[in-house]
Design a protein around this motif. Structure first.
Motif, PDB file in Angstrom:
ATOM      1  N   HIS A  67       6.052   2.673 -15.058  1.00 18.35           N
ATOM      2  CA  HIS A  67       5.835   1.546 -14.200  1.00 18.35           C
ATOM      3  C   HIS A  67       5.312   0.338 -15.406  1.00 18.35           C
ATOM      4  CE1 HIS A  67       3.469  -1.338 -11.548  1.00 18.35           C
ATOM      5  NE2 HIS A  67       3.986  -0.793 -10.601  1.00 18.35           N
ATOM      6  N   GLU A  96       9.783   3.095 -10.362  1.00 21.09           N
ATOM      7  CA  GLU A  96       9.905   1.646 -10.664  1.00 21.09           C
ATOM      8  C   GLU A  96       9.598   1.093 -11.947  1.00 21.09           C
ATOM      9  OE1 GLU A  96       6.690  -0.869  -8.398  1.00 21.09           O
ATOM     10  OE2 GLU A  96       6.442   1.189  -7.796  1.00 21.09           O
ATOM     11  N   HIS A 132      10.171  -3.590  -9.746  1.00 21.14           N
ATOM     12  CA  HIS A 132       8.901  -4.082  -9.617  1.00 21.14           C
ATOM     13  C   HIS A 132       8.579  -5.485 -10.259  1.00 21.14           C
ATOM     14  CE1 HIS A 132       4.251  -4.133  -8.791  1.00 21.14           C
ATOM     15  NE2 HIS A 132       4.524  -4.943 -10.020  1.00 21.14           N
ATOM     16  N   HIS A 164      12.173  -4.120  -5.175  1.00 25.37           N
ATOM     17  CA  HIS A 164      11.408  -3.427  -4.034  1.00 25.37           C
ATOM     18  C   HIS A 164      10.107  -4.229  -3.928  1.00 25.37           C
ATOM     19  CE1 HIS A 164       7.111  -1.737  -4.733  1.00 25.37           C
ATOM     20  NE2 HIS A 164       7.420  -1.964  -6.071  1.00 25.37           N
ATOM     21  N   ASP A 214       6.034   1.135   0.398  1.00 22.33           N
ATOM     22  CA  ASP A 214       4.987   1.265  -0.665  1.00 22.33           C
ATOM     23  C   ASP A 214       3.710   1.711  -0.393  1.00 22.33           C
ATOM     24  OD1 ASP A 214       4.627   0.522  -3.481  1.00 22.33           O
ATOM     25  OD2 ASP A 214       4.116  -1.371  -3.269  1.00 22.33           O
TER      26      ASP A 214
HETATM   27 ZN   LIG Z   1       5.899  -1.995  -7.049  1.00 19.53          ZN
END
Ligand SMILES: [Zn+2]
Ligand SMILES: [Zn+2]
Length: 269
Positions: A67, A96, A132, A164, A214
């Motif tokens: 991430h 992500e 993301h 997303h 999420d």
């Molecule tokens: Zn995210």
């Protein structure tokens, strides 16, 4: 039938009842879940969290990736581990990954470098990417950088990806669609102040959208404020149905079909 295209089912918020959460999803007709594999980030021994979960449950698939929050912690060992994990047959996407200029947990130049490196790895692994993107308040900065980086470094791969928890504008949605991306809407589409998300959900073609929770974040109304879980994805389907003149079940069916065809899945395994 519903598909939760983005769920964080690792972590201690589910330690007491993870199997029950997944059973409740199945009971609510959420047949397919994409478990996101960021875990607690590099150096915590959790980059395989989604792979492990996917092997325990039919209909649960996995991603791997670092991430943007934890980009600064990434070391070569972590990239090596991701490369190995990405070969697992239940891994269907890389993510992500992306940019978060709202929290700036990692410096922006490092976020961009780790994003680029993971795009290279996803390309080698022939996996689509899960994105993301969160800009600073009242700014387009992360969107501008993200769309440019994707245009210059990813679009030509033909592998596509998913934006997303979409929170941008109609123009951002359109730009992402033009780059071959699918747009995924989360429970925050039900929040009173989220008119921009509803505006975007009104123009995205129905065959180019996913729905997601999420979870554990962003529980939709009427569960807002509680821990989120995949069974609640129906509330996002309901909201999009209201906007587009369909039932929640019809939106669930269409977005499930989108998910299966995007990832070329023919059955649960
Ligand atoms: Zn995210
Ligand atoms: Zn997420």
């Amino acid at each position: 039938m519903f598909t939760d295209s983005h769920a964080h089912l690792d972590g201690n918020r589910y330690d007491a009842d993870r199997a029950e959460v997944i059973a409740r999803a199945k009971a609510a007709q959420v047949a397919t879940i994409l478990a996101i594999g960021n875990g607690d980030g590099p150096g915590t021994g959790t980059l395989d969290c989604a792979v492990k979960l996917a092997h325990l449950h039919d209909g649960v698939y996995a991603t791997v990736g670092i991430h943007p929050h934890e980009a600064a912690l990434a070391k070569q060992d972590d990239f090596d581990e991701l490369e190995r994990l990405a070969r697992d047959p239940k891994v269907i996407a890389w993510g992500e990954i992306g940019l978060d200029y709202f929290y700036d947990h990692s410096p922006r130049d490092v976020q961009q470098r780790v994003f680029l490196q993971q795009m290279e790895m996803a390309r080698s692994a022939k996996l689509p990417i899960i994105i993301h993107c969160r800009p600073s308040d009242n700014s387009e900065n992360a969107w501008d950088d993200l769309l440019r980086i994707i245009r210059e470094n990813w679009a030509a791969s033909g592998l596509g990806g998913v934006l997303h928890c979409f929170t941008g504008t109609v123009a951002h949605a359109q730009a992402a669609l033009d780059l071959g991306f699918v747009i995924s809407f989360a429970g925050n589409i039900t929040y009173p102040k989220a008119q921009n998300i509803r505006d975007a959900a009104s123009i995205v073609p129905l065959d180019r959208m996913f729905i997601e929770t999420d979870c554990p974040y962003l529980a939709p109304v009427p569960h807002r404020g509680k821990r989120n879980e995949p069974a609640y994805v129906i509330e996002t389907a309901r909201q999009i149905g209201k906007l587009r003149g369909f039932s929640a079940e019809e939106v669930g069916q269409q977005t499930s079909q989108n998910f299966l065809s995007f990832f070329r899945l023919t059955r649960s395994n």
